[in-house]
Design an enzyme around this catalytic site. Structure first.
Site, PDB file in Angstrom:
ATOM      1  N   GLY A 706       0.771  -0.985  -0.153  1.00 44.24           N
ATOM      2  CA  GLY A 706       0.040   0.017  -0.089  1.00 44.24           C
ATOM      3  C   GLY A 706       1.027   1.180  -0.152  1.00 44.24           C
ATOM      4  O   GLY A 706       2.215   1.118   0.129  1.00 44.24           O
ATOM      5  N   GLY A 708       0.282   5.633   1.070  1.00 49.90           N
ATOM      6  CA  GLY A 708      -0.598   6.713   1.568  1.00 49.90           C
ATOM      7  C   GLY A 708       0.185   8.058   1.687  1.00 49.90           C
ATOM      8  O   GLY A 708       1.291   8.093   1.328  1.00 49.90           O
ATOM      9  N   SER A 709      -0.381   8.851   2.452  1.00 52.20           N
ATOM     10  CA  SER A 709       0.218  10.142   2.769  1.00 52.20           C
ATOM     11  C   SER A 709       1.578  10.103   3.574  1.00 52.20           C
ATOM     12  O   SER A 709       2.296  10.913   3.659  1.00 52.20           O
ATOM     13  CB  SER A 709      -0.689  11.083   3.543  1.00 52.20           C
ATOM     14  OG  SER A 709      -1.139  10.730   4.677  1.00 52.20           O
ATOM     15  N   GLN A 712       5.053   4.513   2.103  1.00 48.56           N
ATOM     16  CA  GLN A 712       4.463   3.281   1.505  1.00 48.56           C
ATOM     17  C   GLN A 712       4.750   2.335   2.290  1.00 48.56           C
ATOM     18  O   GLN A 712       5.752   1.836   3.269  1.00 48.56           O
ATOM     19  CB  GLN A 712       5.117   3.292   0.077  1.00 48.56           C
ATOM     20  CG  GLN A 712       6.802   3.486   0.263  1.00 48.56           C
ATOM     21  CD  GLN A 712       7.258   3.554  -1.287  1.00 48.56           C
ATOM     22  OE1 GLN A 712       6.690   3.137  -2.222  1.00 48.56           O
ATOM     23  NE2 GLN A 712       8.459   4.287  -1.186  1.00 48.56           N
ATOM     24  N   ASP A 825      -7.205   7.596  13.430  1.00 49.09           N
ATOM     25  CA  ASP A 825      -7.353   7.241  11.999  1.00 49.09           C
ATOM     26  C   ASP A 825      -7.992   5.862  11.824  1.00 49.09           C
ATOM     27  O   ASP A 825      -7.637   5.114  11.134  1.00 49.09           O
ATOM     28  CB  ASP A 825      -6.018   7.106  11.307  1.00 49.09           C
ATOM     29  CG  ASP A 825      -6.229   7.025   9.691  1.00 49.09           C
ATOM     30  OD1 ASP A 825      -7.194   7.434   9.471  1.00 49.09           O
ATOM     31  OD2 ASP A 825      -5.334   6.896   8.936  1.00 49.09           O
TER      32      ASP A 825
END
Length: 1087
Positions: A706, A708-709, A712, A825
């Site tokens: 994956g 993301g911000s 990785q 989150d």
């Protein structure tokens, strides 16, 4: 009268039975096997018995009996062969001819050939045994016997038929050994010479040293012989390998001459019977003097006799008329089915079960009798393999004899013998089974008897203590076994539940226990027949004292009646606030049911799962622990060569595990300058990953998981631990770097707080720096919850799976709440499955997490799962994770997000669409209230990009979820409260009815807003409505709609009761829903 006179008579009593058995099974290759030397066989003394010949092999010009086998018109007789009398030590020829009784018997001639020059005497049983066990097993090991019936004696046949050497259709010769109707017959076996041409011997010649009995078919029609069961005797090319089976005959039965008057179909006589005294004992020896003296005297007394004739009345009289030596050299004349009791009196012996099928033998005067010559050899070299078999056969025969004699089944055995004789009579008239000389069913009985008696182990004797001791449960009383009945399975099952005292009272435990019975070797068939022995079930322990409190109902034996439990039981069991102690019994069951539901969901994508499983298995095979090497010995590792940068970089690492795959290009395309981290980073700050390359000379990059911000996530192989890990590489930015340090700190704390991995959070492995990037290694998990919902077609998950996952998420939030940690989150993408076919999940991605009071960022959480206090800019804490939990549970049920806002304005409008606007007290605390509300506190109108305008209180929760489960709706509504202080905590959620299984008796109103509804219940008994989110105070200034129109605000309707005092009284059919909607206000009609 005696055929062969002897100096000393040897009786055939029981004392010599074992000796006769052993002498027939001794080794026949001894030089002085039978105790007969060459000087004892004096031709002058034995000249009266027969003629001698110096030729071991007969004249090849003489026709053999096999000639008749190949051509019906050619026959030969071995009785007319003339032997020169120069060499008298090579052959011994005797003619014995007993007479038949009445018209059914005729004169018969017995022609016996013996030789001691080059060969040894042997019996057909010896041949059969040697042929089975000898590795040569060739056609040269034959038992050469010629048996037949001939009314003409030898010398008269030689005189009257000078052309007897030519072919004749009236004389036939047969060579049969190991037969069923005869006793053991002697044959000559030449060790020094072998037939040069066996086919020629069968077709045109006759083997030397045979017992030749011939019969003239034309002169003696329709007469049965003493020595054969038919009127013809044919020559068999070799002895049968096993009784009843003919092998290597080299002729066809269709070529034999047929006697139409007799009805013989095949022309082959039945196989004679092996005498009963074969194969029982090998330990006894017969004196040599008896045999030698018998031979000497018999030869001297019968010197001038060419043919000896005597009437044969019975089997006993036949033995009495014979000389003592003939009792030894000739086998007992007996019937194949004579009784054991009469057999013992007549000095005959029972046939072993191997040959005679263990059938009782009875003497019958009308049955056919057989005679064969027997010479008991000296057992100097006994066969060790045959000894155990012989002993076991003797044991079976003796036991059978005693059993038959004890019960006295004489009449039954005689009737069986008559039936057997009738069958033999039928078989003698022809047919295939006439060649085998037994009935069609005897072979099956023989095989069954052989398997039953031959392989059975010896039964050990039962100790005397078991018979004498009356206290034990033995079935022996006074030394006799009494019939007992085996307990059924049901009785044994009932006895399991009897008290131990009752079971022990059946037997006297004070008495001394008898010695154990020696056990037999259990065969597979015995094991299959044995019933299963149940194990002892321990007694039920007594109930604890705390179960015997007030209100406890004792257990009932009958399941048909269940008393009503007292209501005091629920009062005494107070629920605990600890999550671990709640719902301990129902949770494992729910987990199993949830796992079954997960299998059903993933069965739709089984092909992809199988591909993933193959990839995972290949990775697990590659994952192993590698012994590291020093940085100076990196050439010893069979991996990719180092680049120029790596040759300088490797000096910073002490242990080298992996440098990359050999076929991987590790060069970066960007310029190696300081701005791009020497070409290892992109413009965003993410690390440029090359599959197959190494990370910190320890991990091998397999693939991407994956991005993301924050950075990785890669799937890697850790060659230090030999496991697969998930490696998160943080972006090379200061902001993300500082947040990654917080995450690493929290993960380390979680590993300390949860060492047993019980709170459903990802396990931290290690963290390190590599090329200016912070890397965090954790355990490798499966797919996330969003992918699971997507694989199910966005149709939602079963309620049992939702309950199982919710329980695990609350367990995670409980630990975080106790440690004052905010996840910040929580969403379906950060909830990962541990196994594709199980409902076990774990929470990941603590990159945005923080401790309460240390909140750094204000823009946190994903939009769909963002709490109102975060949107409005209020202070936040652990309740924001409970809000996210409510949104996740609703999405798992419907398959779509509950609040799918395009931005924060629409996100807040979606929340107010179901729960209405927040209270003014909350709006005053918001730092961003001007963005979403006007100066009066009214929500600002908002139209989405799709042209959708959302109004507050336009929908209800049960409408959106389309669910009728009260506990489920209540659980979600308690998680989605405007005020964080009124929101449900994780500890309270663990005791909610939705998770504990307690159902509320109150049914919710599931009808839509514009639907008819029934008469409202009485106000006194009406349930208290579920509390709603507080409404802003600015809504009081709004004008109310007309009373005739439906009102969308129940609270305003109640507050305006002063202006409209008759409004509520005029409504007859009205009800307030869960969110405050007025369903259908109707004015009361006046009379």
């Amino acid at each position: 009268m005696g055929y062969l006179q002897s100096q000393k008579a040897v009786s055939l009593g029981d004392e010599n039975t074992d000796a006769l058995f052993k002498l027939h099974t001794s080794n026949r290759k001894s030089a002085n096997m039978f105790g007969i030397k060459s000087e004892l066989l004096n031709p002058s003394e034995l000249s009266a018995v027969g003629s001698y010949s110096n030729d071991i092999c007969p004249n090849r010009q003489s026709s053999s009996s096999t000639a008749a086998d190949t051509s019906p018109s050619t026959n030969a007789s071995n009785t007319n062969i003339s032997f020169p009398e120069q060499e008298h030590k090579d052959e011994l020829f005797m003619n014995v001819e007993p007479k038949g009784v009445g018209s059914s018997m005729d004169n018969h001639a017995i022609t016996i050939h013996h030789s001691t020059g080059n060969g040894l005497l042997r019996s057909s049983f010896d041949h059969d045994y040697r042929q089975k066990n000898s590795p040569r097993n060739s056609i040269h090991r034959l038992s050469n016997i010629s048996i037949g019936n001939n009314p003409i004696d030898f010398e008269s046949s030689q005189q009257n038929n000078p052309s007897s050497l030519n072919t004749s259709s009236h004389h036939r010769t047969s060579s049969i050994s190991n037969s069923k109707s005869f006793g053991t017959s002697l044959s000559y076996y030449n060790r020094s010479s072998k037939p040069s041409d066996w086919n020629q011997q069968n077709n045109g010649g006759h083997l030397s040293g045979v017992i030749s009995i011939t019969q003239d078919v034309s002169s003696v029609p329709l007469q049965s012989s003493v020595f054969s069961s038919g009127n013809h005797a044919y020559h068999a090319s070799m002895a049968p390998k096993r009784s009843g089976s003919w092998r290597h005959t080299n002729f066809h039965s269709t070529s034999h001459p047929r006697a139409a008057s007799i009805g013989n179909k095949s022309g082959i006589p039945p196989v004679p019977t092996i005498p009963p005294n074969i194969g029982h004992s090998t330990d006894h020896q017969h004196p040599k003097a008896n045999i030698s003296g018998s031979l000497t005297k018999s030869s001297s007394e019968s010197k001038n006799l060419s043919t000896i004739q005597s009437p044969l009345k019975t089997s006993n009289s036949f033995f009495k008329e014979l000389s003592p030596h003939s009792q030894i050299t000739l086998s007992n004349v007996k019937n194949n089915h004579s009784h054991v009791g009469s057999q013992t009196k007549s000095h005959s012996f029972a046939t072993p079960s191997v040959f005679d099928n263990n059938k009782p033998v009875s003497s019958d005067n009308h049955n056919n009798t057989t005679t064969s010559s027997q010479v008991h050899p000296d057992s100097r070299n006994p066969d060790p393999k045959a000894a155990p078999k012989a002993v076991s056969q003797k044991t079976n025969v003796d036991g059978h004899r005693n059993h038959e004699a004890k019960h006295g089944n004489t009449v039954q055995n005689e009737s069986k013998s008559q039936k057997s004789s009738n069958k033999e009579g039928r078989s003698s008239r022809g047919g295939f089974f006439s060649r085998l000389s037994f009935s069609r069913s005897s072979s099956r009985m023989k095989k069954g008897s052989k398997a039953k008696h031959e392989d059975a182990p010896d039964v050990p004797a039962i100790p005397h203590a078991y018979i004498a001791d009356s206290s034990t449960k033995s079935s022996y009383r006074n030394g006799k076994k009494t019939p007992t009945r085996t307990k059924s399975r049901m009785q044994q099952f009932i006895n399991w539940f009897k008290p131990s005292k009752e079971r022990s009272s059946n037997g006297n435990s004070d008495s001394a226990s008898p010695p154990p019975v020696p056990r037999l070797s259990i065969t597979r068939s015995q094991v299959s027949r044995e019933p299963e022995k149940p194990e002892e079930i321990p007694s039920v322990p007594p109930l604890p004292s705390n179960f015997k409190d007030k209100g406890h109902v004792p257990q009932q034996r009958s399941v048909s009646y269940t008393p009503k439990r007292s209501s005091d039981t629920s009062e005494s069991l107070q629920p605990s606030l600890s999550f671990a102690s709640s719902n301990v019994l129902s949770e494992p069951f729910d987990r199993k049911v949830a796992d079954l539901a997960m299998k059903a969901i993933n069965s739709k994508r089984i092909n992809k799962l199988l591909d993933d499983a193959k990839v995972m298995q290949s990775l697990l095979d590659r994952a192993c622990i590698i012994t590291p090497v020093r940085n100076t010995e990196v050439q010893l590792i069979n991996t990719a060569p180092l680049t120029e940068y790596e040759q300088d970089e490797i000096n910073n690492y002490d242990n080298i595990y992996f440098t990359g795959l050999r076929n991987v290009d590790k060069r970066r395309s960007a310029d190696e300058n300081t701005s791009s981290n020497f070409g290892f980073d992109d413009e965003r700050g993410d690390y440029k990953v090359v599959l197959g390359d190494h990370i910190a000379y320890r991990y091998e990059v397999v693939d991407f998981l994956g991005k993301g911000s924050f950075g990785q996530v890669l799937r890697c192989i850790d060659y230090e631990t030999g496991k697969l890990v998930a490696l998160k590489i943080i972006r090379n930015k200061k902001r993300f770097h500082m947040q990654a340090l917080v995450e690493t700190k929290i993960l380390q704390k979680i590993r300390e707080w949860d060492p047993l991995d019980e709170y459903c959070m990802v396990q931290y492995t290690d963290h390190f720096y590599f090329r200016d990037h912070l890397c965090v290694a954790t355990e490798l998990l499966g797919k996330n919850l969003y992918e699971l919902i997507k694989s199910n077609g966005f149709k939602g998950l079963p309620i049992v799976v939702i309950k199982s996952i919710t329980r695990q998420l609350i367990q995670c939030l409980t630990l975080l709440n106790e440690k004052h940690v905010i996840h910040c989150d929580l969403k379906p993408e950060n909830i990962l499955l541990c196994h594709p076919f199980k409902s076990q999940v774990k929470v990941i991605d603590f990159g945005s997490s923080c401790f309460e009071g240390e909140c750094v960022y204000t823009y946190i959480q994903s939009r769909f799962y963002r709490s109102p206090e975060v949107i409005l800019g209020m202070g936040y804490g652990t309740p924001i994770d409970v809000w996210s939990l409510g949104c996740i549970i609703a999405e798992m049920y419907t398959g779509f997000p509950l609040f799918p806002g395009e931005n924060e304005q629409e996100q807040l409008a979606c929340i107010m669409e179901i729960f209405g606007p927040p209270d003014h007290s909350l709006i005053d605390k918001c730092s961003r209230k001007k963005v979403f509300f006007d100066s009066s506190g009214k929500p600002r109108p908002f139209v989405s990009s799709k042209g959708v305008s959302r109004r507050p209180f336009s929908k209800s929760l049960h409408q959106v979820l389309q669910c009728k489960d009260v506990s489920f709706l209540s659980f979600i509504s308690d998680c989605l409260k405007w005020d964080p202080d009124e929101r449900m905590t994780p500890q309270q959620a663990a005791q909610h009815d939705f998770l504990t299984g307690k159902q509320d008796v109150r049914r919710p109103n599931t009808a839509p807003a514009r639907q008819k509804f029934a008469r409202p219940p009485n106000i006194e008994t009406a349930p208290i409505p579920r509390p709603l989110p507080n409404l802003p105070m600015e809504y009081n200034d709004h004008t109310l709609p007309s009373p005739k129109e439906p009102s969308n605000q129940a609270s305003n309707l109640v507050r305006s009761s002063d202006k409209f005092p008759n409004l509520l009284t005029n409504l007859d059919y009205s009800i307030i829903s869960d969110n405050g909607f007025l369903r259908k206000p109707v004015e009361k009609s006046r009379p």
